[in-house]
Design a protein around this motif. Structure first.
Motif, PDB file in Angstrom:
ATOM      1  N   MET A 176     -19.369 -15.566 -64.683  1.00 48.40           N
ATOM      2  CA  MET A 176     -19.374 -15.721 -63.216  1.00 48.40           C
ATOM      3  C   MET A 176     -20.816 -15.842 -62.722  1.00 48.40           C
ATOM      4  SD  MET A 176     -17.953 -13.066 -60.330  1.00 48.40           S
ATOM      5  CE  MET A 176     -16.276 -13.172 -60.930  1.00 48.40           C
ATOM      6  N   SER A 177     -21.063 -16.766 -61.816  1.00 50.32           N
ATOM      7  CA  SER A 177     -22.393 -16.898 -61.228  1.00 50.32           C
ATOM      8  C   SER A 177     -22.658 -15.734 -60.281  1.00 50.32           C
ATOM      9  CB  SER A 177     -22.504 -18.230 -60.477  1.00 50.32           C
ATOM     10  OG  SER A 177     -21.536 -18.304 -59.458  1.00 50.32           O
ATOM     11  N   TYR A 178     -23.896 -15.623 -59.827  1.00 50.54           N
ATOM     12  CA  TYR A 178     -24.290 -14.498 -58.977  1.00 50.54           C
ATOM     13  C   TYR A 178     -23.409 -14.429 -57.717  1.00 50.54           C
ATOM     14  CZ  TYR A 178     -27.141 -11.343 -56.220  1.00 50.54           C
ATOM     15  OH  TYR A 178     -27.566 -10.277 -55.460  1.00 50.54           O
ATOM     16  N   LEU A 179     -22.926 -13.223 -57.420  1.00 52.31           N
ATOM     17  CA  LEU A 179     -22.073 -13.004 -56.255  1.00 52.31           C
ATOM     18  C   LEU A 179     -22.923 -12.531 -55.078  1.00 52.31           C
ATOM     19  CD1 LEU A 179     -19.042 -12.886 -55.313  1.00 52.31           C
ATOM     20  CD2 LEU A 179     -19.148 -10.428 -55.832  1.00 52.31           C
ATOM     21  N   GLU A 180     -22.830 -13.233 -53.965  1.00 52.51           N
ATOM     22  CA  GLU A 180     -23.599 -12.868 -52.775  1.00 52.51           C
ATOM     23  C   GLU A 180     -22.919 -11.715 -52.042  1.00 52.51           C
ATOM     24  OE1 GLU A 180     -24.876 -17.546 -51.985  1.00 52.51           O
ATOM     25  OE2 GLU A 180     -23.456 -16.535 -50.665  1.00 52.51           O
ATOM     26  N   ILE A 181     -23.713 -10.709 -51.663  1.00 49.65           N
ATOM     27  CA  ILE A 181     -23.196  -9.561 -50.934  1.00 49.65           C
ATOM     28  C   ILE A 181     -23.646  -9.661 -49.473  1.00 49.65           C
ATOM     29  CG2 ILE A 181     -23.144  -7.045 -50.776  1.00 49.65           C
ATOM     30  CD1 ILE A 181     -21.776  -8.268 -53.283  1.00 49.65           C
ATOM     31  N   TYR A 182     -22.667  -9.779 -48.614  1.00 50.95           N
ATOM     32  CA  TYR A 182     -22.896  -9.993 -47.171  1.00 50.95           C
ATOM     33  C   TYR A 182     -22.358  -8.774 -46.429  1.00 50.95           C
ATOM     34  CZ  TYR A 182     -22.376 -12.479 -42.631  1.00 50.95           C
ATOM     35  OH  TYR A 182     -22.427 -12.870 -41.322  1.00 50.95           O
ATOM     36  N   ASP A 183     -23.262  -8.007 -45.812  1.00 51.23           N
ATOM     37  CA  ASP A 183     -22.860  -6.792 -45.111  1.00 51.23           C
ATOM     38  C   ASP A 183     -22.744  -7.034 -43.606  1.00 51.23           C
ATOM     39  OD1 ASP A 183     -22.795  -3.561 -45.386  1.00 51.23           O
ATOM     40  OD2 ASP A 183     -23.714  -4.189 -43.497  1.00 51.23           O
ATOM     41  N   CYS A 184     -21.603  -6.623 -43.038  1.00 51.27           N
ATOM     42  CA  CYS A 184     -21.399  -6.780 -41.594  1.00 51.27           C
ATOM     43  C   CYS A 184     -21.126  -5.434 -40.916  1.00 51.27           C
ATOM     44  CB  CYS A 184     -20.304  -7.791 -41.291  1.00 51.27           C
ATOM     45  SG  CYS A 184     -18.834  -7.704 -42.308  1.00 51.27           S
ATOM     46  N   THR A 185     -21.706  -4.359 -41.494  1.00 58.17           N
ATOM     47  CA  THR A 185     -21.544  -3.022 -40.915  1.00 58.17           C
ATOM     48  C   THR A 185     -22.014  -2.958 -39.469  1.00 58.17           C
ATOM     49  OG1 THR A 185     -21.879  -2.035 -43.116  1.00 58.17           O
ATOM     50  CG2 THR A 185     -22.121  -0.571 -41.201  1.00 58.17           C
ATOM     51  N   LEU A 186     -23.109  -3.648 -39.167  1.00 61.38           N
ATOM     52  CA  LEU A 186     -23.705  -3.546 -37.829  1.00 61.38           C
ATOM     53  C   LEU A 186     -22.906  -4.276 -36.754  1.00 61.38           C
ATOM     54  CD1 LEU A 186     -27.416  -3.815 -38.930  1.00 61.38           C
ATOM     55  CD2 LEU A 186     -26.416  -1.906 -37.670  1.00 61.38           C
ATOM     56  N   ARG A 187     -21.946  -5.119 -37.158  1.00 61.25           N
ATOM     57  CA  ARG A 187     -21.041  -5.734 -36.173  1.00 61.25           C
ATOM     58  C   ARG A 187     -19.633  -5.170 -36.305  1.00 61.25           C
ATOM     59  NH1 ARG A 187     -17.170  -9.499 -36.280  1.00 61.25           N
ATOM     60  NH2 ARG A 187     -17.707 -10.132 -38.404  1.00 61.25           N
ATOM     61  N   GLU A 188     -19.044  -5.340 -37.489  1.00 64.01           N
ATOM     62  CA  GLU A 188     -17.686  -4.847 -37.692  1.00 64.01           C
ATOM     63  C   GLU A 188     -17.621  -3.328 -37.513  1.00 64.01           C
ATOM     64  OE1 GLU A 188     -14.833  -6.199 -38.118  1.00 64.01           O
ATOM     65  OE2 GLU A 188     -15.043  -8.166 -39.036  1.00 64.01           O
ATOM     66  N   GLY A 189     -18.646  -2.635 -38.004  1.00 62.89           N
ATOM     67  CA  GLY A 189     -18.656  -1.183 -37.904  1.00 62.89           C
ATOM     68  C   GLY A 189     -18.613  -0.693 -36.483  1.00 62.89           C
ATOM     69  N   GLU A 190     -19.238  -1.443 -35.594  1.00 62.65           N
ATOM     70  CA  GLU A 190     -19.289  -1.036 -34.191  1.00 62.65           C
ATOM     71  C   GLU A 190     -17.963  -1.277 -33.477  1.00 62.65           C
ATOM     72  OE1 GLU A 190     -23.038  -0.715 -31.242  1.00 62.65           O
ATOM     73  OE2 GLU A 190     -22.556  -2.729 -31.909  1.00 62.65           O
ATOM     74  N   GLN A 191     -17.039  -1.963 -34.158  1.00 65.29           N
ATOM     75  CA  GLN A 191     -15.709  -2.172 -33.585  1.00 65.29           C
ATOM     76  C   GLN A 191     -14.745  -1.036 -33.932  1.00 65.29           C
ATOM     77  OE1 GLN A 191     -14.160  -6.334 -33.530  1.00 65.29           O
ATOM     78  NE2 GLN A 191     -15.939  -6.802 -34.783  1.00 65.29           N
ATOM     79  N   ALA A 192     -15.202  -0.098 -34.773  1.00 59.99           N
ATOM     80  CA  ALA A 192     -14.377   1.071 -35.068  1.00 59.99           C
ATOM     81  C   ALA A 192     -14.289   1.963 -33.836  1.00 59.99           C
ATOM     82  CB  ALA A 192     -14.975   1.856 -36.241  1.00 59.99           C
ATOM     83  N   ALA A 193     -13.185   2.651 -33.698  1.00 63.09           N
ATOM     84  CA  ALA A 193     -12.985   3.509 -32.525  1.00 63.09           C
ATOM     85  C   ALA A 193     -14.117   4.535 -32.412  1.00 63.09           C
ATOM     86  CB  ALA A 193     -11.647   4.225 -32.635  1.00 63.09           C
ATOM     87  N   GLY A 194     -14.781   4.556 -31.256  1.00 57.52           N
ATOM     88  CA  GLY A 194     -15.824   5.535 -30.989  1.00 57.52           C
ATOM     89  C   GLY A 194     -17.194   5.199 -31.533  1.00 57.52           C
TER      90      GLY A 194
END
Length: 265
Positions: free
Chosen positions: A1-19
């Motif tokens: 398998m070629s290199y797998l790109e890791i894309y983090d969206c904690t700073l957007r998706e995470g802020e959609q969590a309750a509270g």
């Protein structure tokens, strides 16, 4: 398998969590930790959402060591692409990449966008072309892709073709409801890869999977033979139940599956 790109969206998706709500200071701290952790792409958020998020792009650029900074948004909200505040805010952010989402499901196109399926294809194309014309690299998130594919696979593929013809560098297949089973995910991702190859479109695919059934991890693992990029969040924080949990996926991928990444566990 070629290199797998890791894309983090904690700073957007995470802020959609309750509270959940990130102050500017904590946004910068989280970015710094993710950068040091070795994430390839860090999504800072939707610059159109607030002045604070837009400001964070300039501040994070000053401390960034390795990660590529990504601005999130949607296909054009305005019928006049040039005046669309959403797209212009992405350009204004001066991020390394833009990641915009668009509609896959015809029912969503008609009832949410209140437009036609043909106009939606045009909107996808022109929105990506606008960003490319402003010298931005673009990823395209195909929202509700798996549901849309099950409803009308030809139209779902047509949306991806429109995005790639406009210049999208990655196509991200989204299980936005988190409702797919592993066998469905594998079948649809494989069929999508095959259909794109038949159209001589060899763009890299990614997955963005929500965890409403507790299957985001299983669905990601079964997608690996077909994809180039994985999107997720730390601790799986996100809207409703959350997203693929990188705190689970990364140790499995690196230690148990014996793959190499830039991630420093």
């Amino acid at each position: 398998m070629s290199y797998l790109e890791i894309y983090d969206c904690t700073l957007r998706e995470g802020e959609q969590a309750a509270g959940a709500c990130f102050s500017l200071e904590n946004r910068i701290k989280l970015f710094q930790l993710l950068d040091e952790f070795g994430v390839d792409y860090i999504e800072l958020g939707w610059p159109h959402a607030s002045r604070e998020i837009l400001e964070s792009f300039e501040l994070c650029k000053k401390i960034r060591k390795n990660a590529k900074i990504v601005a999130f948004g949607s296909t054009s909200i305005s019928r006049d692409i040039e005046k669309d505040e959403n797209l212009n805010s992405i350009v204004k952010s001066k991020a390394d990449y833009a990641c915009i989402f668009g509609k896959t499901n015809k029912e969503h196109v008609e009832k949410q966008l209140k437009t036609t399926s043909e106009e939606n294809l045009d909107r996808i194309y022109k929105s990506i072309k606008f960003l490319k014309d402003h010298e931005m690299k673009v990823f395209y998130d195909a929202e509700h892709y798996f549901d849309g594919f099950k409803e009308d696979e030809n139209y779902a593929i047509a949306t991806l073709i429109a995005a790639t013809k406009a210049g999208a560098e990655r196509i991200i297949l989204c299980d936005t409801n988190g409702g797919m089973l592993p066998n469905e995910i594998e079948k649809i991702v494989a069929m999508t890869r095959k259909k794109l190859d038949e159209n001589e479109i060899h763009v890299g695919l990614g997955v963005h999977l929500h965890n409403d059934q507790g299957l985001a991890l299983a669905n990601t693992l079964i997608s690996l033979p077909y994809i180039t990029q994985v999107q997720g969040t730390i601790n799986g924080i996100g809207e409703r139940i959350g997203n693929l949990n990188f705190s689970e996926f990364l140790p499995i991928y690196i230690n148990k599956m014996e793959n190499k990444l830039k991630i420093n566990l």
